[in-house]
Design a protein around this motif. Structure first.
Motif, PDB file in Angstrom:
ATOM      1  N   VAL A  87       0.841  -1.213   0.000  1.00 59.37           N
ATOM      2  CA  VAL A  87       0.000   0.000   0.000  1.00 59.37           C
ATOM      3  C   VAL A  87       0.875   1.262   0.000  1.00 59.37           C
ATOM      4  O   VAL A  87       0.591   2.231  -0.716  1.00 59.37           O
ATOM      5  CB  VAL A  87      -0.967   0.012   1.214  1.00 59.37           C
ATOM      6  CG1 VAL A  87      -1.813   1.271   1.220  1.00 59.37           C
ATOM      7  CG2 VAL A  87      -1.850  -1.225   1.212  1.00 59.37           C
ATOM      8  N   ILE A  88       1.937   1.234   0.805  1.00 61.93           N
ATOM      9  CA  ILE A  88       2.848   2.398   0.854  1.00 61.93           C
ATOM     10  C   ILE A  88       3.369   2.697  -0.551  1.00 61.93           C
ATOM     11  O   ILE A  88       3.388   3.847  -0.998  1.00 61.93           O
ATOM     12  CB  ILE A  88       4.039   2.128   1.820  1.00 61.93           C
ATOM     13  CG1 ILE A  88       3.554   2.117   3.268  1.00 61.93           C
ATOM     14  CG2 ILE A  88       5.139   3.171   1.638  1.00 61.93           C
ATOM     15  CD1 ILE A  88       4.578   1.603   4.277  1.00 61.93           C
ATOM     16  N   LYS A  89       3.770   1.643  -1.273  1.00 60.64           N
ATOM     17  CA  LYS A  89       4.325   1.842  -2.627  1.00 60.64           C
ATOM     18  C   LYS A  89       3.264   2.366  -3.586  1.00 60.64           C
ATOM     19  O   LYS A  89       3.521   3.241  -4.400  1.00 60.64           O
ATOM     20  CB  LYS A  89       4.932   0.529  -3.152  1.00 60.64           C
ATOM     21  CG  LYS A  89       6.109   0.030  -2.361  1.00 60.64           C
ATOM     22  CD  LYS A  89       7.270   0.990  -2.352  1.00 60.64           C
ATOM     23  CE  LYS A  89       8.106   0.877  -3.623  1.00 60.64           C
ATOM     24  NZ  LYS A  89       9.210   1.869  -3.623  1.00 60.64           N
ATOM     25  N   THR A  90       2.050   1.828  -3.465  1.00 60.10           N
ATOM     26  CA  THR A  90       0.968   2.284  -4.344  1.00 60.10           C
ATOM     27  C   THR A  90       0.664   3.756  -4.090  1.00 60.10           C
ATOM     28  O   THR A  90       0.551   4.555  -5.022  1.00 60.10           O
ATOM     29  CB  THR A  90      -0.319   1.455  -4.085  1.00 60.10           C
ATOM     30  OG1 THR A  90       0.017   0.089  -4.189  1.00 60.10           O
ATOM     31  CG2 THR A  90      -1.406   1.807  -5.074  1.00 60.10           C
ATOM     32  N   GLU A  91       0.528   4.097  -2.790  1.00 60.53           N
ATOM     33  CA  GLU A  91       0.138   5.468  -2.441  1.00 60.53           C
ATOM     34  C   GLU A  91       1.249   6.478  -2.680  1.00 60.53           C
ATOM     35  O   GLU A  91       0.990   7.671  -2.762  1.00 60.53           O
ATOM     36  CB  GLU A  91      -0.327   5.541  -0.977  1.00 60.53           C
ATOM     37  CG  GLU A  91      -1.591   4.763  -0.700  1.00 60.53           C
ATOM     38  CD  GLU A  91      -2.757   5.180  -1.600  1.00 60.53           C
ATOM     39  OE1 GLU A  91      -2.842   6.367  -1.960  1.00 60.53           O
ATOM     40  OE2 GLU A  91      -3.560   4.300  -1.969  1.00 60.53           O
ATOM     41  N   SER A  92       2.484   6.005  -2.772  1.00 57.65           N
ATOM     42  CA  SER A  92       3.558   6.958  -3.077  1.00 57.65           C
ATOM     43  C   SER A  92       3.969   6.862  -4.549  1.00 57.65           C
ATOM     44  O   SER A  92       5.009   7.392  -4.951  1.00 57.65           O
ATOM     45  CB  SER A  92       4.755   6.743  -2.145  1.00 57.65           C
ATOM     46  OG  SER A  92       5.102   5.390  -2.092  1.00 57.65           O
ATOM     47  N   ASN A  93       3.117   6.186  -5.331  1.00 58.07           N
ATOM     48  CA  ASN A  93       3.307   6.092  -6.796  1.00 58.07           C
ATOM     49  C   ASN A  93       4.673   5.550  -7.194  1.00 58.07           C
ATOM     50  O   ASN A  93       5.337   6.077  -8.084  1.00 58.07           O
ATOM     51  CB  ASN A  93       3.103   7.461  -7.454  1.00 58.07           C
ATOM     52  CG  ASN A  93       1.698   7.956  -7.243  1.00 58.07           C
ATOM     53  OD1 ASN A  93       0.744   7.200  -7.306  1.00 58.07           O
ATOM     54  ND2 ASN A  93       1.577   9.242  -6.958  1.00 58.07           N
ATOM     55  N   THR A  94       5.121   4.513  -6.486  1.00 55.20           N
ATOM     56  CA  THR A  94       6.378   3.871  -6.860  1.00 55.20           C
ATOM     57  C   THR A  94       6.130   2.367  -7.001  1.00 55.20           C
ATOM     58  O   THR A  94       5.131   1.850  -6.503  1.00 55.20           O
ATOM     59  CB  THR A  94       7.474   4.116  -5.789  1.00 55.20           C
ATOM     60  OG1 THR A  94       6.908   3.875  -4.499  1.00 55.20           O
ATOM     61  CG2 THR A  94       7.991   5.538  -5.839  1.00 55.20           C
ATOM     62  N   THR A  95       7.028   1.687  -7.679  1.00 58.25           N
ATOM     63  CA  THR A  95       6.814   0.252  -7.923  1.00 58.25           C
ATOM     64  C   THR A  95       7.599  -0.594  -6.922  1.00 58.25           C
ATOM     65  O   THR A  95       8.658  -0.179  -6.430  1.00 58.25           O
ATOM     66  CB  THR A  95       7.237  -0.141  -9.354  1.00 58.25           C
ATOM     67  OG1 THR A  95       8.547   0.387  -9.564  1.00 58.25           O
ATOM     68  CG2 THR A  95       6.285   0.409 -10.385  1.00 58.25           C
ATOM     69  N   ILE A  96       7.058  -1.767  -6.644  1.00 58.47           N
ATOM     70  CA  ILE A  96       7.699  -2.664  -5.666  1.00 58.47           C
ATOM     71  C   ILE A  96       8.868  -3.386  -6.333  1.00 58.47           C
ATOM     72  O   ILE A  96       8.686  -4.026  -7.375  1.00 58.47           O
ATOM     73  CB  ILE A  96       6.681  -3.695  -5.135  1.00 58.47           C
ATOM     74  CG1 ILE A  96       5.522  -2.961  -4.453  1.00 58.47           C
ATOM     75  CG2 ILE A  96       7.341  -4.674  -4.175  1.00 58.47           C
ATOM     76  CD1 ILE A  96       4.389  -3.867  -4.010  1.00 58.47           C
ATOM     77  N   PRO A  97      10.059  -3.310  -5.754  1.00 60.68           N
ATOM     78  CA  PRO A  97      11.197  -4.044  -6.326  1.00 60.68           C
ATOM     79  C   PRO A  97      10.923  -5.551  -6.303  1.00 60.68           C
ATOM     80  O   PRO A  97      10.255  -6.044  -5.392  1.00 60.68           O
ATOM     81  CB  PRO A  97      12.361  -3.687  -5.406  1.00 60.68           C
ATOM     82  CG  PRO A  97      11.906  -2.504  -4.616  1.00 60.68           C
ATOM     83  CD  PRO A  97      10.418  -2.567  -4.558  1.00 60.68           C
ATOM     84  N   ALA A  98      11.444  -6.265  -7.296  1.00 61.04           N
ATOM     85  CA  ALA A  98      11.143  -7.700  -7.403  1.00 61.04           C
ATOM     86  C   ALA A  98      11.976  -8.554  -6.459  1.00 61.04           C
ATOM     87  O   ALA A  98      11.572  -9.640  -6.064  1.00 61.04           O
ATOM     88  CB  ALA A  98      11.374  -8.146  -8.839  1.00 61.04           C
ATOM     89  N   ASP A  99      13.144  -8.065  -6.072  1.00 63.11           N
ATOM     90  CA  ASP A  99      14.103  -8.940  -5.373  1.00 63.11           C
ATOM     91  C   ASP A  99      14.090  -8.747  -3.853  1.00 63.11           C
ATOM     92  O   ASP A  99      15.134  -8.612  -3.227  1.00 63.11           O
ATOM     93  CB  ASP A  99      15.513  -8.667  -5.908  1.00 63.11           C
ATOM     94  CG  ASP A  99      15.858  -7.182  -5.804  1.00 63.11           C
ATOM     95  OD1 ASP A  99      14.922  -6.373  -5.626  1.00 63.11           O
ATOM     96  OD2 ASP A  99      17.062  -6.853  -5.859  1.00 63.11           O
ATOM     97  N   ILE A 100      12.913  -8.761  -3.243  1.00 59.02           N
ATOM     98  CA  ILE A 100      12.859  -8.581  -1.791  1.00 59.02           C
ATOM     99  C   ILE A 100      12.835  -9.935  -1.091  1.00 59.02           C
ATOM    100  O   ILE A 100      11.988 -10.772  -1.377  1.00 59.02           O
ATOM    101  CB  ILE A 100      11.610  -7.767  -1.380  1.00 59.02           C
ATOM    102  CG1 ILE A 100      11.678  -6.358  -1.973  1.00 59.02           C
ATOM    103  CG2 ILE A 100      11.513  -7.678   0.145  1.00 59.02           C
ATOM    104  CD1 ILE A 100      10.475  -5.497  -1.662  1.00 59.02           C
ATOM    105  N   ASP A 101      13.793 -10.146  -0.192  1.00 54.52           N
ATOM    106  CA  ASP A 101      13.822 -11.355   0.620  1.00 54.52           C
ATOM    107  C   ASP A 101      13.080 -11.029   1.920  1.00 54.52           C
ATOM    108  O   ASP A 101      13.649 -10.439   2.851  1.00 54.52           O
ATOM    109  CB  ASP A 101      15.281 -11.753   0.896  1.00 54.52           C
ATOM    110  CG  ASP A 101      15.378 -12.989   1.790  1.00 54.52           C
ATOM    111  OD1 ASP A 101      14.334 -13.413   2.343  1.00 54.52           O
ATOM    112  OD2 ASP A 101      16.492 -13.513   1.947  1.00 54.52           O
TER     113      ASP A 101
END
Lengths: 83, 184
Positions: free
Chosen positions: B28-42
């Motif tokens: 939600v934080i990423k959506t609301e700050s108009n940024t994309t979620i990085p793919a490589d999160i462990d």
């Protein structure tokens, strides 16, 4: 204009001059009508009951386990009652 | 950007401390700050780092509590906590279990901001209380908290990202409240 540092200095000096105004919001139930969060709306009766008292949270000093909590209510520098 | 939703997501990120809540609130934080979620999160690693920084069991490296940064001795449940409690009280808010956690924990402070933003829609004068909380309280400790978190978060992607976004948030809110107050 230079800001005074620390909201909380102001509140400790009891000079938070919009407190009365904000209390009005409690009386009108404005907060209670908001979508609930992790903080809860304080029941209006209790806000009224505590009005004018400074409250302190203490522990009982009797010689048992010293673990019972006490809420003390102080008005004009005088301890009026405890819960 | 929905400012209330962003605050809710920041709040949830720090409040619940479970992996699924971390993942959901980060999205939600990423959506609301108009940024994309990085793919490589462990996420297992993120959870470990989250606990190391903010929870325990060993002494947290970057406690998310205002007193740690504002109290001269870093005392929790001392004067700073009490003053924040008084502020909540003035708005008619309290913790569900009083005394269980310090009122100046970050999640609760985000929640009071959320309440104030919702109230501003009905009572514009509330902007003054919001401005006071942002500029004379949160702005005084959040940058130090973020700095300490960034210094200790190692290779974390999500936590580093959230800390950076909190830093941006406090700067933006501080500027916006200053401008909004001039309009009232």
């Amino acid at each position: 204009m230079k800001r005074e540092q620390g909201l909380l200095k102001n509140t400790s000096d009891c000079s938070f001059n919009r407190r009365t105004f904000l209390k009005g919001l409690v009386a009108t139930g404005a907060i209670a009508s908001m979508p609930a969060g992790i903080l809860h709306a304080k029941p209006w009766e209790r806000t009224k009951y505590e009005g004018g008292y400074k409250t302190f949270r203490n522990a009982c000093p009797r010689n048992c386990y010293d673990t019972c909590s006490i809420k003390s209510f102080v008005k004009d520098g005088v301890l009026e009652f405890v819960e | 950007m929905d400012r209330v939703k962003l605050l809710e997501a920041f709040r949830d990120f720090f409040h619940y401390g479970t992996l699924d809540r971390l993942i959901d609130s980060y999205a939600v934080i990423k959506t609301e700050s108009n940024t994309t979620i990085p793919a490589d999160i462990d996420w297992q690693e993120e959870e470990y780092t989250f606990n190391r920084l903010f929870v325990g069991p060993s002494t947290p490296l970057a406690p998310a509590v205002a007193s740690v940064y504002l109290d001269p001795e870093g005392q929790i449940q001392g004067k700073v906590t009490s003053q924040v409690r008084d502020f909540y009280d003035s708005i008619g808010l309290e913790l569900p279990e009083i005394g269980s956690e310090p009122e100046d924990s970050l999640a609760y402070e985000f929640d009071v901001c959320r309440y104030l933003l919702l109230l501003i829609k009905e009572v514009p004068e509330i902007i003054e209380a919001y401005d006071e909380f942002i500029n004379e309280h949160m702005k005084l400790w959040l940058p130090q908290f973020v700095q300490r978190g960034l210094e200790n978060c190692g290779d974390s992607v999500a936590i580093r990202d959230v800390l950076g976004l909190i830093n941006e948030w406090i700067k933006k809110e501080s500027e916006m409240t200053d401008m909004s107050k001039e309009l009232i």
